[in-house]
Design a protein around this motif. Structure first.
Motif, mmCIF file in Angstrom:
data_model
loop_
_atom_site.group_PDB
_atom_site.id
_atom_site.type_symbol
_atom_site.label_atom_id
_atom_site.label_comp_id
_atom_site.label_asym_id
_atom_site.label_seq_id
_atom_site.Cartn_x
_atom_site.Cartn_y
_atom_site.Cartn_z
ATOM 1 N N ARG A 79 22.830 -93.353 30.073
ATOM 2 C CA ARG A 79 23.957 -92.430 30.243
ATOM 3 C C ARG A 79 23.771 -91.151 29.440
ATOM 4 O O ARG A 79 24.070 -90.059 29.941
ATOM 5 N N ASP A 80 23.277 -91.244 28.198
ATOM 6 C CA ASP A 80 23.063 -90.029 27.392
ATOM 7 C C ASP A 80 22.005 -89.134 28.024
ATOM 8 O O ASP A 80 22.134 -87.891 27.998
ATOM 9 N N LEU A 82 21.327 -88.885 31.235
ATOM 10 C CA LEU A 82 21.908 -88.264 32.425
ATOM 11 C C LEU A 82 22.868 -87.147 32.041
ATOM 12 O O LEU A 82 22.944 -86.109 32.724
ATOM 13 N N LYS A 83 23.612 -87.345 30.965
ATOM 14 C CA LYS A 83 24.535 -86.301 30.520
ATOM 15 C C LYS A 83 23.775 -85.062 30.050
ATOM 16 O O LYS A 83 24.218 -83.925 30.245
ATOM 17 N N THR A 84 22.601 -85.263 29.412
ATOM 18 C CA THR A 84 21.766 -84.138 28.994
ATOM 19 C C THR A 84 21.314 -83.334 30.200
ATOM 20 O O THR A 84 21.351 -82.093 30.210
ATOM 21 N N LYS A 86 22.772 -83.283 33.103
ATOM 22 C CA LYS A 86 23.947 -82.723 33.762
ATOM 23 C C LYS A 86 24.326 -81.358 33.196
ATOM 24 O O LYS A 86 24.750 -80.461 33.943
ATOM 25 N N VAL A 87 24.157 -81.172 31.875
ATOM 26 C CA VAL A 87 24.531 -79.897 31.239
ATOM 27 C C VAL A 87 23.363 -78.916 31.201
ATOM 28 O O VAL A 87 23.440 -77.896 30.512
ATOM 29 N N ARG A 266 19.247 -83.657 38.737
ATOM 30 C CA ARG A 266 20.623 -83.271 38.426
ATOM 31 C C ARG A 266 21.638 -83.614 39.524
ATOM 32 O O ARG A 266 22.722 -84.154 39.212
ATOM 33 N N VAL A 269 23.009 -87.297 39.367
ATOM 34 C CA VAL A 269 23.613 -87.828 38.139
ATOM 35 C C VAL A 269 24.916 -88.585 38.400
ATOM 36 O O VAL A 269 25.101 -89.705 37.887
ATOM 37 N N LEU A 273 25.343 -92.545 37.464
ATOM 38 C CA LEU A 273 26.346 -93.047 36.519
ATOM 39 C C LEU A 273 27.177 -94.158 37.160
ATOM 40 O O LEU A 273 27.513 -95.158 36.505
#
Length: 794
Positions: A79-80, A82-84, A86-87, A266, A269, A273
């Protein structure tokens, strides 16, 4: 879940050992995602959610029993990462490798659940699997560009491949030139070691400090003692610069490729999730299945209402081989159970077992009970259990318990369960008992269901006169001074203080004096309770036997209804067959009569002796046919047989069926009796019978198992040998099977009871050797369960 609005608050969950179950569940999960999901699992309060949770666990358990292992490897918490992405961030190669592993694991698990197994067999799990997204293009792209060590592969781009080819070629040139220098006799005294060394990512020589002037070049490092210098020869500086430039180009191209892969990733994502949530749930579900296997747990019948009937219930944290199972129920016709008995006898354990199993069931976990256990739905569960003494808050045990009860009482309602341990303890016995009764009354008045333990005799009396409240006790073996941990419903318990004191060796005179004082203080009601205790101990076993008999009667009633339906269909079929047969005979007779009439008309014109003879012959044919029809008519209008003229084994005739029969049972007051007609037994009335005569022989011919003239007695389809010694019971059974075979019974039931199982084992051993037996099996729930064996007769 907000525990304040859930089934139980965190304090109650802790008191009932729920978190210990969660710890065991976490260990059964394969991934960190599953373990985190397990740590968040809490009891549910909606019937649909509970039913779904139980269905998922049951399906997971069935797959584990069939396949043994489930493909859950490769599920990581990304998850971390994917969040990286995503931004707008960029990941390193090893991070993409972890993402690839999850993508591959997702596809493998979805294939396992939807292709290897039919979705119809696992509808709940299949529904989750359908929600998994599989991205083949993304998976292949990562696999093509990232190696097994997480490094970006040479062929990730044409430019990177070219850079790395040039880089390798230059490095080889530098290495070759330096190796020539290492083996040049002109330089051999300069070197500390005959090996190439790398410093600051550049090839260098390890040169003795005394020869520094002999080896022109750039010093990149020196040893701790200063005796060795690491020198890059001037002749190789340019080539090393070119290698360094290619390394910089390599890093820039790798970064570009990783950025390109992040851009490709991206858009996926959100779906990835979602996948992680599903994978966590599936891992948790299979963890629940493994826990059920480990605990030998099952799913009880989940029904509407607020109640539970737990049969052979075990506390899941105790060794299943040594723990004593209990039967405990609440709801239906019982609102409260008051459990009494000696200390360390299992009173608190009974409370915690019931409470914990309810929490587990409403969490979608299977529980260690017998499969025919039943359970409903509770909206709240409260528990006041254990020593709540608090030094920090200056609270005594009594005050701490009372504080907890003050918090509980306003929350109680008709769909709640409250567990009170040692209610009213910790203060003056008289006041404590009165307060305990008042608390029970308030709890019951709110409609709540109550399990409570106590030592107070007044609470035992309370259970006798308050509707819906029942006494129970934990059994104690006075001889061994050990608790048996059995829970006896309907029987209040004793402290057994005098018996224990006597066994330990206290002087008999002291015990007698104590007994005298106790009798003086004992009220009339208390003496009545002691008498009732003895009576209820006797009736408890009778209740159990009555329950077994009722189940047996229900089974027999269902069996008789089935047999009556079958006989009615057989009777209807035989009647239809007889009518068809009679119609055929009548048609043939009429055709014969028409033929005779035509021939007579011709012969009347022939006055010769031959014609007269033929006329007489035709007359005899006609007379014979008429007699046959007359016989049929007489049978159909027969006079009823007299009751006194019948006996068992007598041959009779059934005109309705044109069938002979044998009397098996004499008529009752209404004239109804049982006869054997061929392979079938029929209930008929004596008015339906005629004398046997020649017709009776058809019955014998239709029953090859009987010899002519042999009388057959009625044989029941069940034999009860409970209470017999094994040898006697087997002898009775063998004789019964002979009679059953003689009477053409296809299936019979031997009732041997459950007990120690010795009689059942003797029955099964004898059945294996009996020539009449085609097969046998234990009865199902409606047939007596383990207490009966159903036998198929050849």
């Amino acid at each position: 879940m907000n525990t304040a609005a859930g089934l139980a608050d965190s304090k109650t969950l802790e008191k009932l050992d729920y978190f210990k179950i969660i710890d065991r569940l976490e260990k059964e999960c394969s991934s960190q995602l599953g373990k985190q999901a397990a740590s968040r699992l809490r009891p549910m309060i909606h019937a649909r959610e509970v039913a779904l949770g139980q269905a998922e666990t049951a399906e997971a358990l069935s797959l584990l029993e069939v396949d043994g292992d489930i493909p859950l490897g490769g599920i990581h918490d990304i998850r971390d990462l994917l969040k990286t992405v995503k931004v707008g961030g960029v990941l390193e190669g090893p991070s993409f490798l972890r993402i690839y592993t999850v993508l591959y694991a997702t596809k493998r698990l979805k294939s396992f659940l939807l292709e290897k197994h039919s979705p119809n067999d696992i509808p709940a799990l299949a529904d989750w699997a359908e929600g998994l997204h599989v991205f083949d293009t993304l998976t292949k792209s990562i696999k093509r560009k990232i190696g097994d060590d997480g490094e970006v592969l040479d062929h990730a781009s044409d430019k990177l491949a070219n850079i790395r080819r040039n880089q390798a070629s230059l490095r080889q040139q530098v290495r070759s030139q330096m190796e020539k220098m290492l083996h040049n006799r002109n330089y051999e005294d300069y070197f500390q070691d005959q090996i190439l060394t790398i410093r600051n990512n550049r090839f260098v020589f390890s040169v003795k400090a005394s020869y520094r002037s002999k080896m022109p070049g750039i010093i990149h490092d020196q040893s701790a003692s200063g005796a060795t210098l690491f020198i890059e020869p001037l002749a190789l500086v340019e080539k090393n610069n070119n290698v360094a430039a290619l390394e910089l180009a390599d890093r820039e191209e790798v970064l570009r490729i990783l950025r390109e892969m992040a851009d490709l990733l991206r858009p996926y994502v959100p779906n990835l999730l979602d996948n992680l949530e599903i994978l966590a749930h599936l891992d948790l579900t299979f963890g629940k299945g493994r826990l059920a296997l480990q605990m030998k747990a099952v799913a009880p019948d989940f029904e509407e209402g607020t109640f539970f009937e737990l049969i052979k219930a075990r506390h899941p944290l105790l060794d299943p081989e040594t723990v004593v199972p209990i039967d405990i129920d609440l709801g239906d016709h019982r609102q409260a159970l008051i459990i009494t008995g000696p200390n360390t006898g299992g009173k608190t354990l009974s409370l915690k077992t019931a409470g914990l199993l309810i929490l587990m069931h409403q969490s979608g976990l299977h529980i260690p009970v017998r499969e025919d256990s039943r359970i409903g739905l509770f909206r709240r569960v409260f528990a006041d259990i254990g020593d709540e003494q608090s030094i920090e808050q200056s609270l005594s045990t009594f005050s701490a318990h009372l504080t907890k009860i003050c918090q509980i009482l306003p929350e109680l309602g008709k769909d709640t369960l409250v567990l009170y341990d040692e209610l009213g303890a910790g203060t003056d016995p008289s006041e404590g008992a009165a307060l305990a009764i008042a608390i029970l009354e308030a709890s019951l008045a709110k409609g709540s269901y109550v399990l409570a333990t106590t030592h107070y005799s007044r609470l035992k009396r309370f259970a006798y006169h308050w509707p819906g409240v029942t006494n129970a006790s934990v059994e104690f073996d006075v001889e061994s001074l050990q608790p048996t941990y059995r829970l006896l419903i309907g029987v209040p318990g004793n402290s057994n203080a005098f018996a224990i004191a006597k066994r330990i060796g206290l002087e008999e005179s002291v015990i007698d004096r104590a007994d005298q004082l106790a009798k003086e203080a004992e009220s009339e009601t208390e003496r009545l309770i002691k008498n009732l205790q003895e009576e209820q101990l006797r009736t408890a076993e009778l209740d159990r036997q009555l329950k077994d008999l009722q189940e047996e009667l229900d089974r027999r009633e269902a069996d008789l209804r089935h047999k009556a339906s079958t006989l009615a269909k057989q009777e209807e079929a035989m009647l239809a067959h007889s009518k068809d047969k009679a119609a055929k005979i009548l048609t043939e007779a009429r055709a014969e009569a028409d033929l005779i009439e035509q021939e007579l008309k011709k012969l009347r014109k022939d006055p010769s002796q031959k014609g007269v003879s033929q006329v007489r012959q035709l007359g005899r044919r006609a007379a014979k046919g008429a007699a046959h029809l007359r016989h049929k008519n007489e049978v159909s209008t027969h006079k009823p047989l007299e009751k006194d003229s019948l006996e068992v084994g007598q041959e009779v005739y059934l005109p309705k069926f044109s069938q002979g029969a044998t009397v098996l049972e004499l008529p009752d007051k209404k004239g109804d009796l049982l006869v054997q007609a061929g392979p079938m037994k029929l209930n008929v009335n004596i008015s339906d019978l005629a004398h046997g005569g020649s017709a009776g022989r058809s019955s014998t011919a239709g029953n090859p198992k009987k010899s002519a003239g042999k009388k057959v007695k009625s044989v029941s389809t069940e034999l009860d040998i409970r209470g017999q010694y094994p040898e006697d019971g087997v002898a009775i059974m063998d004789k019964y099977l002979d009679e059953a075979a003689l009477n053409n019974l296809n299936e019979v039931t031997i009732i041997h009871g459950k007990g120690t199982g010795i009689l059942r084992q003797a029955v099964h051993t004898a059945l294996k050797k009996n020539s009449h037996v085609a097969g046998y099996r234990l009865g199902d729930f409606s047939e007596g369960g383990d207490g009966a064996t159903v036998v198929q007769i050849k």
